[in-house]
Scaffold this motif. Structure first.
Motif, PDB file in Angstrom:
ATOM      1  N   MET A 106      73.467  66.422  54.430  1.00 22.55           N
ATOM      2  CA  MET A 106      73.228  64.892  55.407  1.00 22.55           C
ATOM      3  C   MET A 106      73.513  64.498  56.490  1.00 22.55           C
ATOM      4  O   MET A 106      72.779  64.022  58.100  1.00 22.55           O
ATOM      5  CB  MET A 106      72.952  64.130  54.275  1.00 22.55           C
ATOM      6  CG  MET A 106      72.170  62.626  54.303  1.00 22.55           C
ATOM      7  SD  MET A 106      70.542  62.380  54.683  1.00 22.55           S
ATOM      8  CE  MET A 106      70.146  61.880  56.013  1.00 22.55           C
ATOM      9  N   GLY A 119      70.922  65.900  59.302  1.00 22.00           N
ATOM     10  CA  GLY A 119      69.839  65.126  58.811  1.00 22.00           C
ATOM     11  C   GLY A 119      70.224  64.262  59.899  1.00 22.00           C
ATOM     12  O   GLY A 119      69.385  63.815  60.196  1.00 22.00           O
ATOM     13  N   VAL A 145      64.805  61.788  59.282  1.00 20.23           N
ATOM     14  CA  VAL A 145      66.647  61.525  59.426  1.00 20.23           C
ATOM     15  C   VAL A 145      66.313  61.455  57.022  1.00 20.23           C
ATOM     16  O   VAL A 145      66.627  61.936  56.389  1.00 20.23           O
ATOM     17  CB  VAL A 145      67.235  60.374  59.278  1.00 20.23           C
ATOM     18  CG1 VAL A 145      68.301  60.160  58.371  1.00 20.23           C
ATOM     19  CG2 VAL A 145      67.912  60.906  60.497  1.00 20.23           C
ATOM     20  N   ALA A 184      65.306  64.552  55.251  1.00 24.95           N
ATOM     21  CA  ALA A 184      66.153  65.356  55.263  1.00 24.95           C
ATOM     22  C   ALA A 184      66.836  65.044  53.699  1.00 24.95           C
ATOM     23  O   ALA A 184      67.256  65.805  53.091  1.00 24.95           O
ATOM     24  CB  ALA A 184      67.298  64.972  56.178  1.00 24.95           C
ATOM     25  N   SER A 204      67.051  72.006  55.158  1.00 26.45           N
ATOM     26  CA  SER A 204      67.295  71.323  55.780  1.00 26.45           C
ATOM     27  C   SER A 204      68.038  72.196  57.026  1.00 26.45           C
ATOM     28  O   SER A 204      67.488  71.510  58.455  1.00 26.45           O
ATOM     29  CB  SER A 204      68.345  70.326  55.844  1.00 26.45           C
ATOM     30  OG  SER A 204      68.989  70.906  54.648  1.00 26.45           O
TER      31      SER A 204
END
Length: 287
Positions: free
Chosen positions: A123, A127, A154, A157, A181
């Motif tokens: 993340m 992201g 963001v 993701a 991602s």
């Protein structure tokens, strides 16, 4: 009541004193409670029985931590206006992220903790980091529209990773549902890396970059299928010419890595919609 002065109690006997001596001399561990309270405990099934396992596996989580550090370093580099380094750090995180899962499977050290830790690392690295890099490099000149496009990436993701975690084991491993991602992050990073040296300062280019970032976020949460390459068996023999092709690919990438990587990941990002369009055309022709 009379008391015999020659009579000794149990505590005053030499044998009791000898037994208590090690307990009195043994130093107390001030960190024992802390270790017990912070220990990771997982319930796993072994030989058909549910057992509680303490601790984590070091090797795969070490790769995950390295990938997390690379993603955070990309954010720091972007805030310091070192955008090429930030883009390279995202690619480094991508390589390290590809190792942790494979190392865990090869060494039989998979764990629920490792899977959750990997998702949180992804993340940040794939992201937040690409969105911050793109926004600091180009999108901030667009004002509200720029940060909205960055947020779409963001959010895409986060949703992509959540959906991937709940669909493990229920989808065909040959395909990814939605753009992975890491590939979306590599697409954004390669754009920044390739065009940063040109010092492009044009509203049209900033708008194009914002659209690329937003589209990557949308593709991550789409139902478009992407080939996963998981069916490739790297342990089976291959023709000798395959090794020559790999060497040639490394040579081409080394000549202009940012441009070559941009072409590769652009092609992969477009492959999903193109294959989906071809399948829809074939279905209509069959009707």
């Amino acid at each position: 009541m009379s008391h015999d002065p020659n009579e000794r109690t149990d505590a005053s006997r030499p044998e009791a004193q000898a037994e208590d001596a090690p307990n009195r001399c043994k130093p107390s561990d001030p960190f024992r409670d802390f270790r017990e309270d912070t220990e990771v405990v997982e319930e796993v099934v072994q030989d058909g029985k549910t057992v509680r396992r303490k601790g984590i596996y070091l090797l795969p989580n070490l790769f995950t931590t390295s990938a997390l550090f690379a993603g955070f370093f990309a954010v720091v580099s972007a805030l310091n206006n070192d955008f090429s380094t930030a883009a390279i750090a995202i690619f480094v995180s991508m390589v390290l992220d590809g190792f942790d899962g494979r190392v865990a499977r090869m060494t039989n050290t998979q764990s629920a903790f490792g899977a959750e830790y990997d998702s949180l690392s992804d993340m940040l690295s794939f992201g937040v980091a690409p969105a911050v890099v793109a926004f600091s490099w180009s999108l901030q000149s667009l004002g509200k529209f720029g940060w909205i496009c960055a947020f779409i990436f963001v959010a895409g993701a986060a949703l992509r990773l959540a959906r991937f975690n709940v669909q493990i084991g229920s989808v065909d491993k040959k395909w990814f549902i939605g753009l992975p991602s890491p590939s979306a992050a590599a697409m954004v990073a390669s754009c920044v890396w390739a065009f940063d040296s040109f010092e492009i300062d044009a509203f049209a280019f900033d708008l194009l970059m914002a659209l690329i970032v937003a589209v990557m976020g949308i593709l991550m949460v789409s139902n478009i299928r992407y080939y996963s390459f998981k069916e490739i068996d790297f342990r089976s023999p291959v023709p000798f010419v395959a090794l020559l092709a790999i060497v040639l690919a490394f040579v081409v990438i080394s000549l202009q890595p940012s441009v070559v990587l941009l072409i590769l990941f652009s092609g992969y990002a477009l492959s999903g919609p193109i294959m989906a369009l071809v399948r829809n055309v074939r279905r209509q022709e069959e009707r």
